[in-house]
Design an enzyme around this catalytic site. Structure first.
Site, PDB file in Angstrom:
ATOM      1  N   GLU A  17      31.019  32.982  33.469  1.00 48.41           N
ATOM      2  CA  GLU A  17      30.572  34.284  34.281  1.00 48.41           C
ATOM      3  C   GLU A  17      31.613  35.194  34.316  1.00 48.41           C
ATOM      4  O   GLU A  17      32.712  34.655  34.298  1.00 48.41           O
ATOM      5  CB  GLU A  17      29.810  33.490  35.508  1.00 48.41           C
ATOM      6  CG  GLU A  17      30.835  32.981  36.536  1.00 48.41           C
ATOM      7  CD  GLU A  17      30.397  32.277  37.682  1.00 48.41           C
ATOM      8  OE1 GLU A  17      29.219  32.252  38.080  1.00 48.41           O
ATOM      9  OE2 GLU A  17      31.332  32.007  38.403  1.00 48.41           O
ATOM     10  N   LYS A  30      34.082  37.333  36.257  1.00 49.76           N
ATOM     11  CA  LYS A  30      34.713  36.985  37.628  1.00 49.76           C
ATOM     12  C   LYS A  30      35.083  38.533  38.250  1.00 49.76           C
ATOM     13  O   LYS A  30      35.654  39.337  37.900  1.00 49.76           O
ATOM     14  CB  LYS A  30      36.396  36.668  37.510  1.00 49.76           C
ATOM     15  CG  LYS A  30      36.937  36.574  38.486  1.00 49.76           C
ATOM     16  CD  LYS A  30      38.473  35.590  38.339  1.00 49.76           C
ATOM     17  CE  LYS A  30      39.116  35.362  39.516  1.00 49.76           C
ATOM     18  NZ  LYS A  30      39.723  36.445  40.317  1.00 49.76           N
ATOM     19  N   ASP A  83      35.456  41.355  40.683  1.00 47.87           N
ATOM     20  CA  ASP A  83      36.804  41.834  41.465  1.00 47.87           C
ATOM     21  C   ASP A  83      36.463  42.552  42.971  1.00 47.87           C
ATOM     22  O   ASP A  83      36.105  43.494  43.066  1.00 47.87           O
ATOM     23  CB  ASP A  83      37.336  42.973  40.593  1.00 47.87           C
ATOM     24  CG  ASP A  83      38.894  42.864  40.800  1.00 47.87           C
ATOM     25  OD1 ASP A  83      39.431  42.170  41.604  1.00 47.87           O
ATOM     26  OD2 ASP A  83      39.496  43.853  40.268  1.00 47.87           O
ATOM     27  N   TYR A 139      28.234  32.301  43.646  1.00 46.25           N
ATOM     28  CA  TYR A 139      28.730  31.485  42.457  1.00 46.25           C
ATOM     29  C   TYR A 139      28.787  30.149  42.710  1.00 46.25           C
ATOM     30  O   TYR A 139      29.012  29.211  41.959  1.00 46.25           O
ATOM     31  CB  TYR A 139      29.795  32.094  41.816  1.00 46.25           C
ATOM     32  CG  TYR A 139      31.014  32.045  42.703  1.00 46.25           C
ATOM     33  CD1 TYR A 139      31.782  31.050  43.219  1.00 46.25           C
ATOM     34  CD2 TYR A 139      31.442  33.306  43.282  1.00 46.25           C
ATOM     35  CE1 TYR A 139      32.887  31.144  44.141  1.00 46.25           C
ATOM     36  CE2 TYR A 139      32.519  33.393  43.996  1.00 46.25           C
ATOM     37  CZ  TYR A 139      33.373  32.409  44.508  1.00 46.25           C
ATOM     38  OH  TYR A 139      34.319  32.383  45.266  1.00 46.25           O
ATOM     39  N   LYS A 194      41.894  35.819  32.293  1.00 49.10           N
ATOM     40  CA  LYS A 194      41.841  37.068  32.912  1.00 49.10           C
ATOM     41  C   LYS A 194      41.847  38.024  31.562  1.00 49.10           C
ATOM     42  O   LYS A 194      42.255  37.627  30.606  1.00 49.10           O
ATOM     43  CB  LYS A 194      43.308  37.351  33.600  1.00 49.10           C
ATOM     44  CG  LYS A 194      43.474  36.553  34.876  1.00 49.10           C
ATOM     45  CD  LYS A 194      42.372  37.131  36.125  1.00 49.10           C
ATOM     46  CE  LYS A 194      42.949  37.247  37.208  1.00 49.10           C
ATOM     47  NZ  LYS A 194      43.944  37.800  37.729  1.00 49.10           N
ATOM     48  N   CYS A 246      50.041  81.184  34.576  1.00 49.31           N
ATOM     49  CA  CYS A 246      49.388  80.583  33.472  1.00 49.31           C
ATOM     50  C   CYS A 246      50.408  80.090  32.792  1.00 49.31           C
ATOM     51  O   CYS A 246      51.150  80.926  32.123  1.00 49.31           O
ATOM     52  CB  CYS A 246      48.166  80.914  33.193  1.00 49.31           C
ATOM     53  SG  CYS A 246      47.660  79.990  31.739  1.00 49.31           S
ATOM     54  N   CYS A 299      49.253  81.447  29.136  1.00 53.78           N
ATOM     55  CA  CYS A 299      49.181  83.078  28.765  1.00 53.78           C
ATOM     56  C   CYS A 299      49.882  83.910  29.906  1.00 53.78           C
ATOM     57  O   CYS A 299      50.032  85.046  29.526  1.00 53.78           O
ATOM     58  CB  CYS A 299      47.794  83.313  28.766  1.00 53.78           C
ATOM     59  SG  CYS A 299      46.864  83.635  30.373  1.00 53.78           S
ATOM     60  N   CYS A 353      43.547  79.906  35.949  1.00 58.54           N
ATOM     61  CA  CYS A 353      44.241  80.899  35.156  1.00 58.54           C
ATOM     62  C   CYS A 353      43.166  81.968  35.262  1.00 58.54           C
ATOM     63  O   CYS A 353      42.115  81.778  34.773  1.00 58.54           O
ATOM     64  CB  CYS A 353      44.431  80.544  33.692  1.00 58.54           C
ATOM     65  SG  CYS A 353      44.719  81.773  32.585  1.00 58.54           S
ATOM     66  N   CYS A 400      43.458  83.880  27.400  1.00 53.33           N
ATOM     67  CA  CYS A 400      44.200  82.710  27.359  1.00 53.33           C
ATOM     68  C   CYS A 400      43.907  81.746  26.183  1.00 53.33           C
ATOM     69  O   CYS A 400      42.860  81.226  26.096  1.00 53.33           O
ATOM     70  CB  CYS A 400      44.132  82.043  28.560  1.00 53.33           C
ATOM     71  SG  CYS A 400      45.134  80.510  28.913  1.00 53.33           S
TER      72      CYS A 400
HETATM   73  O1  JCF Z   1      33.422  36.194  40.557  1.00 52.11           O
HETATM   74  C1  JCF Z   1      34.504  35.432  41.239  1.00 52.11           C
HETATM   75  N1  JCF Z   1      35.593  36.585  41.540  1.00 52.11           N
HETATM   76  C2  JCF Z   1      34.422  34.113  41.316  1.00 52.11           C
HETATM   77  C3  JCF Z   1      35.676  33.679  42.110  1.00 52.11           C
HETATM   78  C4  JCF Z   1      33.633  33.368  40.565  1.00 52.11           C
HETATM   79  C5  JCF Z   1      33.724  31.855  40.652  1.00 52.11           C
HETATM   80  O2  JCF Z   1      32.970  31.369  40.031  1.00 52.11           O
HETATM   81  C6  JCF Z   1      34.574  31.509  41.438  1.00 52.11           C
HETATM   82  C7  JCF Z   1      35.690  32.177  42.060  1.00 52.11           C
HETATM   83  C8  JCF Z   1      36.587  31.525  42.820  1.00 52.11           C
HETATM   84  C9  JCF Z   1      36.608  30.180  42.945  1.00 52.11           C
HETATM   85  N2  JCF Z   1      34.682  29.975  41.573  1.00 52.11           N
HETATM   86  C10 JCF Z   1      35.679  29.464  42.255  1.00 52.11           C
HETATM   87  C11 JCF Z   1      35.764  27.918  42.344  1.00 52.11           C
END
Ligand code: JCF
Length: 695
Positions: free
Chosen positions: A128, A130, A132, A240, A329, A423, A426, A441, A447
């Site tokens: 899935e 991750k 932020d 999750y 990452k 500017c 020009c 400008c 120009c």
């Molecule tokens: O989407 C996430 N930031 C995310 C964080 C998704 C996950 O399945 C995670 C997590 C942090 C810990 N699962 C764990 C066990």
């Protein structure tokens, strides 16, 4: 082993460095978790942390109980009650390369084999994105939302129930009949990009604090003391996983757990997938990588989890991160670098954009040496100076930007950036109208920068679509003074083109053919190509359908322009000013003389048999059967020009209830006055609605 092995004695240098790293990391931890205002990018934090980890690994005597390597997350702050998580809230180990994922998979396999688990060849993983955002744990009791807490240090978080209750995608009670008696769900609260942009724009307008990125916006919003403020933030959630549960026979697989959550109204990320083995994981990673910029929310990687929960139990956890899951990452989108200078670029409308010249830095896969500072107000707000260390962000296809200054690293000898008076291209005066963020400008098409940009826009795909006329060639043509106006493009000869660098016979011929083809265009494209300020594609199309011909548009006054849907006073003023400028009229005539043409446009003026066709009409007073806007639209569609002021040129005044001075003026001037009944007869029964929009 020699050299890098574990040592008993600690060199003074190493001890000093470890202390410095610990202090610095502690400060960044505080900035990030307590203030929600990090001053360095995550990538830099990770580097510092890894440096400390390496030092501590070589010299275990350096490890202190309060070392940032010894814990996850942050301590709760005063202001929120503490919440003990019934089950620890885990974090995730990171991997940055395919090799590390390979190693992860090998570790799993070895452990499972050692535990006498017969593992299939392609072990199933739940993959899935991750997200932020900010981690959240929500406890439901008898199906009711009982408590919501941040991760905190994984064992103890902060009670943010009051804020979480304001998030619309968090159900206050679970759906369905078979909700567990106790259910702790774990998820990520996030702010979608569009909401983040909108929120920041509004906050900046009100002079309030803006967020550096969507993740801080989510974390900061959760830790708001006033839930009424949180309620106004566009937050969402994906769940999750689970913590403590009672009264539920939890299914065997992670993927099935998510399905159950979904049935209770706890939404999980729709992009999660079950994949097979390392191959499946890496394939998912690559696919998501190509979609990263198109997603509605920021992600910083993908998560792989062993799908079978019995295997998860066998594998267990180390220092609050599960062995059965890992975060793979993506390359960081934010990095640190130094501002070497700031220059001002001149755009199509003369707008001066400050651009930072940077010490080149590798961000999300490319080397970045220029980043936008948007405008002079932004530059001042961020207080960017030459010599500063800054965070640059490059997300997707958008231009890299300077996010913020790292003030801790500001040297003594930074230099301030001044808005130039003239500017840089020009030499014309630069003006900055009162209350506007943008300095311009005043050189207009005198120009070269504005000419260049105007030509670029004219030739672009959604405008005249002149295939093969790229930026480099336009620059050359402008520099050689072969092309001054768009019309000059249509007079180019093969000889002139071949005189340019890297243009051979063949490409010259292709370009001439492309120019020939682009002469045949449409009115909306042509209007868009003219580059009238504030007239984008949609407005160009609306103007074309409303007026039908270029002549009608050129002759329209501001009132007539404002009767076009979505055209307000600002756009109307720009359109009017554009056509009133002699130079623009000359260029348009020149273009027509060069054979630029388009087919007739089907206008919204459907019939010239309408009694209102071409008539100038004023609406006044209150109408009872329809709104003023609807009446205006209906009249425009019948070919009337709806204006606001009564004059001797007015054909009809339509007076509703409580009509005042305009009615009086019409009577004084002898202008015909109609009532609402007459209006309804004209516009037909189909258009009659009440003010609620009911027929
Ligand atoms: O989407 C996430 N930031 C995310 C964080 C998704 C996950 O399945 C995670 C997590 C942090 C810990 N699962 C764990 C066990």
């Amino acid at each position: 082993m020699s050299g890098k092995g574990v040592s008993e004695s600690v060199p003074a240098e190493a001890a000093k460095r470890a202390t410095a790293l610990r202090d610095e990391l502690a400060q960044h931890n505080y900035n990030y978790h307590i203030l929600d205002a990090p001053t360095i990018p995550d990538a830099e934090y990770d580097r510092l942390l890894r440096e400390l980890e390496a030092l501590e690994a070589s010299y275990p005597l350096l490890v202190t109980p309060d070392s940032p390597t010894q814990r996850v997350g942050a301590a709760p702050v005063a202001g929120f009650a503490e919440v003990q998580h019934a089950e620890p809230m885990l974090s995730l180990g990171n991997a940055f390369s395919d090799d590390e994922i390979d190693a992860f998979s090998k570790r799993l396999r070895d452990r499972l084999i050692a535990a006498d688990v017969e593992t299939p060849v392609g072990l199933a993983f739940l993959a899935e994105p991750k997200i932020d955002g900010a981690a959240i744990s929500i406890r439901y009791e008898y199906g009711q939302l009982a408590q919501a807490a941040t991760r905190g240090d994984g064992m103890t978080g902060e009670d943010v129930t009051h804020n979480v209750r304001t998030i619309k995608s968090v159900p206050l009670r679970l759906q369905g009949a078979h909700a567990p008696t106790v259910l702790e769900v774990r998820g990520e609260v996030f702010m979608p990009r569009a909401g983040f942009e909108r929120y920041n724009r509004d906050a900046a307008e009100r002079g309030e604090k803006v967020f550096v990125n969507p993740r801080n916006a989510a974390a900061g919003s959760l830790r708001q003391l006033d839930p009424r403020l949180t309620a106004r933030r566009p937050l969402e959630v994906f769940f999750y996983g689970i913590g403590k549960v009672e009264g539920w026979d939890v299914p065997l697989r992670q993927s099935e757990v998510l399905k159950c959550l979904e049935q209770w109204g706890l939404r999980s990320c729709p992009d999660a997938e079950v994949v097979e083995g390392v191959e499946g994981c890496l394939d998912y990673y690559r696919r998501l990588g190509t979609q990263r910029d198109k997603l509605a929310y920021d992600i910083d990687g993908v998560v792989y989890k062993v799908d079978r929960r019995d295997y998860q139990r066998t594998l267990g956890s180390i220092s609050r991160a599960p062995r059965w899951a890992i975060a793979h990452k993506f390359p960081a989108q934010e990095e640190l670098t130094i501002v070497r200078g700031v220059e001002f670029q001149v755009g199509r409308t003369g707008a001066l954009t400050p651009v930072a010249r940077l010490e080149p830095v590798f961000v999300a896969g490319v080397t970045v040496s220029n980043a936008t500072l948007h405008n002079i107000d932004e530059l001042r707000r961020k207080d960017v100076r030459i010599g500063d260390t800054v965070i640059v962000r490059r997300a997707g296809d958008v231009i890299p930007e300077v996010v913020q200054v790292v003030f801790d690293r500001r040297p003594q000898d930074t230099r301030l950036v001044e808005l130039p008076e003239y500017c840089p291209v020009c030499g014309s005066d630069v003006v900055r109208p009162e209350g506007e963020a943008v300095a311009r400008c005043t050189g207009g098409l005198f120009c070269a920068a504005q000419r260049r940009e105007a030509l670029r826009h004219f030739a672009s795909r959604k405008a005249m679509d002149i295939v093969g006329l790229g930026t480099k060639l336009i620059d050359q043509l402008v520099d050689a003074d072969v092309v001054r106006t768009p019309a000059d493009l249509f007079r180019l000869t093969a000889e002139q083109l071949e005189a340019m660098e890297r243009i051979g016979r063949k490409s010259a011929e292709n370009l001439l053919a492309a120019l020939e083809k682009s002469r045949e265009t449409t009115l909306p494209r042509f209007l868009f190509a003219l580059g009238i300020r504030e007239v984008g594609e949609a407005t160009a199309a609306a103007l074309a359908t409303h007026f039908g011909t270029l002549e009608a548009l050129q002759g329209a006054d501001e009132d007539a322009l404002q009767s076009v849907p979505d055209v307000g006073p600002v756009v109307a003023t720009h359109v009017r000013a554009f056509f009133a400028e002699q130079h623009n009229a000359d260029v348009i005539n020149d273009l027509l003389a060069c054979g630029v043409r388009w087919p007739e446009v089907a206008t919204s003026i459907s019939t010239n048999e309408s009694p209102l066709y071409g008539k100038t009409v004023v609406l006044t007073g209150t109408l009872s059967s329809l709104s003023r806007d609807d009446a205006k639209a209906a009249l425009s569609a019948l070919g009337a020009k709806v204006v606001s002021a009564v004059s001797s040129k007015t054909d009809f005044v339509i007076a509703g209830e409580k009509a005042g001075s305009k009615l009086a003026k019409a009577e004084a001037l002898g202008v015909a006055v109609m009532d609402e009944r007459q209006l309804c007869e004209w516009i037909g029964p189909s258009l009659q609605t009440d003010k609620l929009g009911n027929a």
